[in-house]
Design an enzyme around this catalytic site. Structure first.
Site, PDB file in Angstrom:
ATOM      1  N   GLY A   9       1.696  28.429  52.597  1.00 29.54           N
ATOM      2  CA  GLY A   9       0.927  28.942  54.228  1.00 29.54           C
ATOM      3  C   GLY A   9       1.367  30.204  53.251  1.00 29.54           C
ATOM      4  N   GLY A  11      -0.370  33.418  54.300  1.00 28.76           N
ATOM      5  CA  GLY A  11      -0.901  34.366  54.310  1.00 28.76           C
ATOM      6  C   GLY A  11       0.293  35.814  54.178  1.00 28.76           C
ATOM      7  CE  LYS A 174       3.282  32.597  70.007  1.00 27.31           C
ATOM      8  NZ  LYS A 174       2.439  32.594  68.971  1.00 27.31           N
ATOM      9  CD  GLU A 257      -4.369  28.879  64.573  1.00 28.27           C
ATOM     10  OE1 GLU A 257      -3.225  27.876  64.058  1.00 28.27           O
ATOM     11  OE2 GLU A 257      -3.811  29.249  65.364  1.00 28.27           O
TER      12      GLU A 257
HETATM   13  O1  KPL Z   1       0.174  35.081  68.644  1.00 27.53           O
HETATM   14  C1  KPL Z   1      -0.614  35.823  69.196  1.00 27.53           C
HETATM   15  C2  KPL Z   1      -2.442  35.519  68.320  1.00 27.53           C
HETATM   16  O2  KPL Z   1      -2.954  36.133  68.423  1.00 27.53           O
HETATM   17  O3  KPL Z   1      -2.308  34.503  67.649  1.00 27.53           O
HETATM   18  C3  KPL Z   1      -0.277  36.321  70.038  1.00 27.53           C
HETATM   19  C4  KPL Z   1       0.757  36.455  70.564  1.00 27.53           C
HETATM   20  C5  KPL Z   1      -1.433  36.679  71.766  1.00 27.53           C
HETATM   21  C6  KPL Z   1      -0.058  37.785  69.623  1.00 27.53           C
HETATM   22  O4  KPL Z   1      -1.469  38.675  69.700  1.00 27.53           O
END
Ligand code: KPL
Length: 297
Positions: A9, A11, A174, A257
């Site tokens: 991955g 990216g 998170k 996701e």
């Molecule tokens: O992890 C992020 C994402 O964009 O997936 C955040 C913390 C919201 C930052 O943009």
């Protein structure tokens, strides 16, 4: 000499970690799953001295970092299953939850670790990587493995790396942060910062945080319930100029996701018998937006 690192991955974030590990003297190899991407990687190889290998190669992989989209983790790790053994360590670093246990069930040989990263990276052009924001990398194991022998290498290579004993609570926080910021800003088409500054969006954030606090109180992470909104607002402020990953996925016509973020939360809410109507409505709204935009890009 430390064991070589392989990265699945590559990216922006995966390439940033490849560059970090390379600069600390590790031997780093990007694993390609598709043929025909050699030329792009060859240019990057000159810049970062990083090797390329194909998933179908046969050499053993001892250290693997996986930075794919969450819906692709099981397929990505399965593609190199024949190269993993009981002495392999795999670090999972994607957004969302649920895939960690799924991949450990599907490919049971290696030891699994998780990394929560707040580093920012993006491509200026095809082969020029920008380190857009310095963050932290919290490592831990949901299977209670002790700190691995490569932790000192990571701490040397990646400033702000620490070992987190309670990585499950950190993953939950998170997850909540992504569940609030990503769908609300993706639906509004805004940068993250507007979720604090726009009164309508800010109210949506407050209401969703309240709902997810009630769910958190009923979960194994109840100690986080009272601080959810404060933490979410802090991340919004710290990433004010970002367009979140879900918005970028929508704009690029890629799958989002959502199932591994808000979809996972809906499943947990059902299991814990807590109603989460706002979260559930976001799952449906993003699914519709994804379906509408797929044909347009
Ligand atoms: O992890 C992020 C994402 O964009 O997936 C955040 C913390 C919201 C930052 O943009």
């Amino acid at each position: 000499m430390s064991e070589p690192w392989h990265i699945l991955g590559a990216g922006a974030l995966g390439s940033l970690y490849a560059a970090f590990l390379d600069s600390a003297g590790a031997n780093v190899t990007i694993v390609e799953r598709r043929a025909g991407r050699q030329s792009k990687r060859a240019t990057r190889k000159r810049e970062f001295r990083i090797n390329t290998s194909y998933a179908t190669d046969h050499s053993e992989i001892k250290r693997l970092l996986v930075v794919t989209k969450s819906y692709d983790v099981v397929a990505a790790v399965s593609s190199v299953r024949h190269r993993l053994t009981s002495s392999s360590d795999v670090v999972l670093m994607s957004n969302g939850s649920g895939y960690q246990h799924e991949v450990a069930r599907a490919v049971s040989e290696p030891r699994y670790f998780c990394c929560l990263s707040t580093e920012g990276a993006n491509w200026r052009c095809a082969n020029q990587l920008i380190h857009a924001g310095t963050g932290t990398s919290r490592l831990g194991s949901i299977y209670h493995h002790p700190p691995p022998d490569w932790l000192p290498l990571w701490q040397e290579a990646i400033p702000g790396t620490c070992w987190e004993e309670d990585i499950e609570s950190a993953l939950w926080m998170k997850l909540i942060i992504n569940a609030v910021i990503n769908p609300i800003s993706a639906l509004a088409g805004t940068q993250n910062g507007e979720l604090n500054s726009d009164p309508v969006l800010s109210t949506k954030v407050a209401n969703l945080c309240k709902e997810l606090s009630a769910l958190t109180s009923a979960s194994a992470h109840r100690q986080l319930a009272d601080t959810l909104e404060t933490e979410v607002r802090k991340v919004i402020a710290g990433t004010a100029n970002n367009r979140c990953s879900m918005l970028q996925d929508i704009e690029a016509g890629r799958p989002t996701e959502i199932e591994f973020i808000n979809g996972y939360i809906s499943a947990e809410a059902k299991r814990l018998e807590v109603a989460t109507p706002l979260n559930d409505a976001l799952v449906s709204a993003i699914a519709s937006l994804e379906a509408d935009t797929k044909g347009l890009t």
